[in-house]
Design an enzyme around this catalytic site. Structure first.
Site, PDB file in Angstrom:
ATOM      1  N   HIS A 124      14.125   8.002  12.417  1.00 21.73           N
ATOM      2  CA  HIS A 124      13.821   9.387  12.797  1.00 21.73           C
ATOM      3  C   HIS A 124      14.053   9.649  14.283  1.00 21.73           C
ATOM      4  O   HIS A 124      13.502  10.587  14.845  1.00 21.73           O
ATOM      5  CB  HIS A 124      12.389   9.748  12.375  1.00 21.73           C
ATOM      6  CG  HIS A 124      12.230   9.817  10.884  1.00 21.73           C
ATOM      7  ND1 HIS A 124      11.013   9.844  10.248  1.00 21.73           N
ATOM      8  CD2 HIS A 124      13.164   9.862   9.894  1.00 21.73           C
ATOM      9  CE1 HIS A 124      11.200   9.908   8.929  1.00 21.73           C
ATOM     10  NE2 HIS A 124      12.484   9.903   8.693  1.00 21.73           N
ATOM     11  N   GLY A 214       1.854   0.968   7.357  1.00 27.30           N
ATOM     12  CA  GLY A 214       1.419   2.265   7.881  1.00 27.30           C
ATOM     13  C   GLY A 214       2.325   3.435   7.599  1.00 27.30           C
ATOM     14  O   GLY A 214       2.616   4.221   8.493  1.00 27.30           O
TER      15      GLY A 214
HETATM   16  P1  OAD Z   1       1.870   9.535   7.692  1.00 34.75           P
HETATM   17  O1  OAD Z   1       0.954  10.203   8.649  1.00 34.75           O
HETATM   18  O2  OAD Z   1       2.414  10.335   6.577  1.00 34.75           O
HETATM   19  O3  OAD Z   1       1.141   8.270   7.043  1.00 34.75           O
HETATM   20  C1  OAD Z   1       0.457   7.337   7.807  1.00 34.75           C
HETATM   21  C2  OAD Z   1       0.137   6.132   6.950  1.00 34.75           C
HETATM   22  O4  OAD Z   1      -0.453   5.155   7.792  1.00 34.75           O
HETATM   23  C3  OAD Z   1      -0.828   6.387   5.791  1.00 34.75           C
HETATM   24  O5  OAD Z   1      -0.341   5.727   4.644  1.00 34.75           O
HETATM   25  C4  OAD Z   1      -2.131   5.728   6.257  1.00 34.75           C
HETATM   26  O6  OAD Z   1      -2.846   5.142   5.172  1.00 34.75           O
HETATM   27  C5  OAD Z   1      -1.625   4.637   7.166  1.00 34.75           C
HETATM   28  N1  OAD Z   1      -2.511   4.256   8.290  1.00 34.75           N
HETATM   29  C6  OAD Z   1      -3.237   5.045   9.098  1.00 34.75           C
HETATM   30  N2  OAD Z   1      -3.851   4.330  10.043  1.00 34.75           N
HETATM   31  C7  OAD Z   1      -3.516   3.034   9.823  1.00 34.75           C
HETATM   32  C8  OAD Z   1      -3.826   1.811  10.459  1.00 34.75           C
HETATM   33  N3  OAD Z   1      -4.613   1.738  11.535  1.00 34.75           N
HETATM   34  N4  OAD Z   1      -3.309   0.678   9.939  1.00 34.75           N
HETATM   35  C9  OAD Z   1      -2.504   0.716   8.835  1.00 34.75           C
HETATM   36  N5  OAD Z   1      -2.169   1.848   8.206  1.00 34.75           N
HETATM   37  C10 OAD Z   1      -2.657   2.994   8.688  1.00 34.75           C
HETATM   38  O7  OAD Z   1       3.027   8.873   8.582  1.00 34.75           O
HETATM   39  P2  OAD Z   1       4.480   8.405   8.133  1.00 34.75           P
HETATM   40  O8  OAD Z   1       4.478   7.820   6.773  1.00 34.75           O
HETATM   41  O9  OAD Z   1       5.031   7.604   9.235  1.00 34.75           O
HETATM   42  O10 OAD Z   1       8.923  12.513  10.074  1.00 34.75           O
HETATM   43  O11 OAD Z   1       5.232   9.794   8.091  1.00 34.75           O
HETATM   44  C11 OAD Z   1       6.588   9.812   7.736  1.00 34.75           C
HETATM   45  C12 OAD Z   1       7.275  10.916   8.477  1.00 34.75           C
HETATM   46  O12 OAD Z   1       6.578  12.155   8.275  1.00 34.75           O
HETATM   47  C13 OAD Z   1       7.303  10.775   9.974  1.00 34.75           C
HETATM   48  O13 OAD Z   1       8.295   9.902  10.452  1.00 34.75           O
HETATM   49  C14 OAD Z   1       7.566  12.188  10.424  1.00 34.75           C
HETATM   50  C15 OAD Z   1       6.586  12.899   9.528  1.00 34.75           C
HETATM   51  O14 OAD Z   1       6.858  14.207   9.241  1.00 34.75           O
HETATM   52  C16 OAD Z   1       9.669  13.238  10.898  1.00 34.75           C
HETATM   53  O15 OAD Z   1       9.258  13.634  11.957  1.00 34.75           O
HETATM   54  C17 OAD Z   1      11.050  13.508  10.386  1.00 34.75           C
END
Ligand code: OAD
Length: 273
Positions: A124, A214
């Site tokens: 990204h 994560g």
């Molecule tokens: P999300 O905010 O959708 O998900 C975060 C994930 O991290 C969830 O599954 C949580 O359970 C987990 N989580 C939170 N805190 C944690 C910790 N301390 N240790 C382990 N896991 C933890 O974020 P992404 O999946 O990265 O895209 O989101 C994907 C994309 O959506 C991003 O890259 C961005 C966003 O819109 C763009 O900007 C194109």
């Protein structure tokens, strides 16, 4: 999550030499960068339909520059303060030890690189790179420049037109043609960098283990990579705060903080499997 599962997963991973680590916002949460979704997430505070795309940001700049100012200030404060956590560091060490082939990340921060990982595929984009809107050239946005922009934002607190004008003045310009630049990150509706996606897919196809850390697994095409790894017979291990679309298909799923669990899964001195 039981201790014996953690020991078993660590044992299985210790036999692998082509591990690909796939990360999302959760790996940087303990470094102080909020995730996107869920309680306290970025999209709870800033509407993704407005702040997640360039036309939306342009519209806020013109109509509510104070909101844009808050957004940029928040982002700069957060990214400037963030330091790699135990998960980034242990991943960097495992790569140096030849156990991890690559990190494929959806994050735009630089914490994997600062945690010591050399091969990082940033699906990204990268917040520390600027792309010229006029000539298309890319250039670095180093921390010093970020800090200077952050300093200029202070004191810019009143008068819509004054803020609008000041924001225009401090927007970084291209070193070649003086054109306006934008962060080289992928906003909603934009394509992923094709060569980065291709290399990430290649690594995923040939890995022997795929460690998911994560990510909620809801943003495509990145979300397809774990399925590709699975279809190629890789061991799939998930670390998240809660169940995700990957939980069913993973060999092991661990729910808790990445900074505690990842160092248990890929310890510096792995026991033989
Ligand atoms: P999300 O905010 O959708 O998900 C975060 C994930 O991290 C969830 O599954 C949580 O359970 C987990 N989580 C939170 N805190 C944690 C910790 N301390 N240790 C382990 N896991 C933890 O974020 P992404 O999946 O990265 O895209 O989101 C994907 C994309 O959506 C991003 O890259 C961005 C966003 O819109 C763009 O900007 C194109």
């Amino acid at each position: 999550m039981s201790r014996s599962d953690l020991t078993e997963a660590a044992g299985r991973l210790s036999a692998c030499r082509r591990i690909v680590v796939f990360t999302g916002a959760g790996v940087s949460a303990e470094s102080g960068i909020p995730t996107f979704r869920g309680e306290g997430g970025i999209w709870e505070k800033y509407d993704p339909d407005v702040f997640g795309n360039i036309p939306g940001l342009g519209q806020v700049w013109l109509t509510q520059p104070q909101r844009l100012l808050d957004f940029i200030t928040d982002a700069l404060d957060t990214f400037l303060a963030a330091q790699p956590n135990a998960a980034h560091l242990v991943i960097g060490k495992a790569e140096a030890a030849g156990r991890i082939r690559a990190v494929v990340t959806q994050n735009v921060d630089d914490l994997h690189e600062r945690g010591g990982t050399r091969t990082v595929f940033k699906l990204h984009g990268d917040l520390y790179t600027l792309r010229c809107l006029r000539c298309g050239r890319s250039g670095p946005l180093d921390r010093g420049r970020m800090e200077r922009i952050r300093d200029q934002l202070d004191g810019m607190r009143s008068g819509r037109l004054a803020i609008l004008k000041k924001l225009w003045e401090i927007m970084p310009r291209c070193g070649e043609c003086e054109g306006l630049t934008r962060p080289d990150v992928v906003f909603f509706g934009e394509s992923l960098p094709a060569n980065v996606l291709r290399q990430a897919e290649e690594e995923t196809r040939s890995c022997d283990a795929f460690l998911i850390v994560g990510t909620s697994g809801v943003v495509y095409p990145a979300a397809l990579l774990p399925k590709l790894a699975r279809s190629r017979g890789a061991l799939v291990v998930e670390v998240n705060r809660e169940a995700s679309p990957y939980t069913e298909m993973s060999d092991f799923s661990f729910f808790g903080p990445a900074g505690s669990i990842v160092p248990e899964l890929i310890p510096e001195s792995p026991r033989p499997a």
